[in-house]
Design an enzyme around this catalytic site. Structure first.
Site: not given
Ligand code: APR
Length: 252
Positions: A102-103, A120, A128, A154, A193, A217, A236
């Site tokens: 998702q990153n 994403h 463009c 453009c 999350s 997590n 991680a």
């Molecule tokens: N190692 C592993 N997990 C971790 C760490 C770590 N060091 N630190 C935090 N986390 C966990 C948190 O507990 C949480 O469950 O990473 C998760 C991050 O959750 P979000 O911030 O909601 O990120 P994500 O799930 O990737 O969000 C999905 O939301 O805003 C949109 O497009 C954006 O891709 C993103 C999507």
């Protein structure tokens, strides 16, 4: 408790024919990029509205400074951490077939992972919206105003090639990710999350197909008490390092 979960997870992967990693912002936290939600989350500091598609297309100069600051100055300077490198090694060892991420930070690729499906979109390209021309980040000037299309006829304002709120999932990444999740027999969820659709439905779909679910997590999530088979409650890099150690130990 943690050791038992690691042993379970290692056995799932040892017996697996097709393990897929599914990553979120948490895997990049140890690279200095905070998560979006929870303690220290980026959405506590930045207004998610900067990624509203209609707003950007209507008045890009309004959101551009915050977008540039967050995603290009901040994200752009980050480097892969041990977790990204371990996943790249697991791909080389054929322990992981693909990564659905998702990153948008490109850190999996910088660490050497080859099969990465960017659900994403991606930080290192612009598109463009008018003529659909793509530009590599290094080929355009972004320090001042929002970049413009270089096509003579453009000159529309370009959009980062990652999805804004209200925008669809990139078609090829969606197809690749769905194929991988349907064919996985183990899904290794790291640092998400599980709150954002449609990405968050991928593990649920995989589980319904009989996939074993491993989750790494430091915090419990929506998945932990519902679909997760092995929960490695750790950051991680620590979780992946212990998992690979255990896999190598049982393969001897
Ligand atoms: N190692 C592993 N997990 C971790 C760490 C770590 N060091 N630190 C935090 N986390 C966990 C948190 O507990 C949480 O469950 O990473 C998760 C991050 O959750 P979000 O911030 O909601 O990120 P994500 O799930 O990737 O969000 C999905 O939301 O805003 C949109 O497009 C954006 O891709 C993103 C999507």
């Amino acid at each position: 408790m943690l050791e038992i979960e690691i042993k379970k997870a290692a056995e799932y992967i040892r017996l697996s024919c097709h393990t897929v990693a599914f990553t979120g912002a948490g895997i990049s936290v140890e690279s200095g990029i905070p998560p979006f939600r929870g303690e220290g989350g980026l959405w506590n500091t930045y207004d998610p509205g900067i990624l509203d598609l209609d707003t950007y297309l209507r008045a890009p100069e309004q959101a551009w400074p915050a977008i540039r600051n967050l995603f290009y100055d901040f994200f752009g300077a980050a480097q892969p951490n041990e977790a990204h490198y371990i996943l790249a090694e697991m791909e080389r060892l054929a322990l992981v077939k693909e990564i659905i991420t998702q990153n948008i930070d490109n850190l999996h690729q910088k660490a050497g992972s080859k099969k990465v499906y960017e659900f994403h979109g991606r930080l290192n390209y612009f598109v463009c919206p008018k003529c659909q021309t793509y530009y590599k980040l290094e080929d355009i000037e972004i320090t001042q105003d929002p970049p413009k299309c270089l096509s003579e006829s453009c000159s529309a304002v370009l959009k980062p090639d990652f999805i804004f709120f209200g925008e669809g999932i990139p078609e090829q990444a969606y197809k690749n990710s769905m194929w991988a999740a349907r064919n996985a027999d183990v899904l290794l969820i790291i640092g998400t999350s599980g709150e954002i659709m449609p990405a968050s439905s991928i593990p649920i779909m995989a589980k319904q197909k009989g996939c074993k679910i491993i989750e790494i997590n430091p915090n419990k999530t929506n998945y932990t008490s519902t679909i997760t088979d092995a929960f490695i409650q750790a950051k991680a890099s620590e979780g992946l390092s212990k998992l690979v150690q255990e896999i190598k130990a049982i393969q001897l």
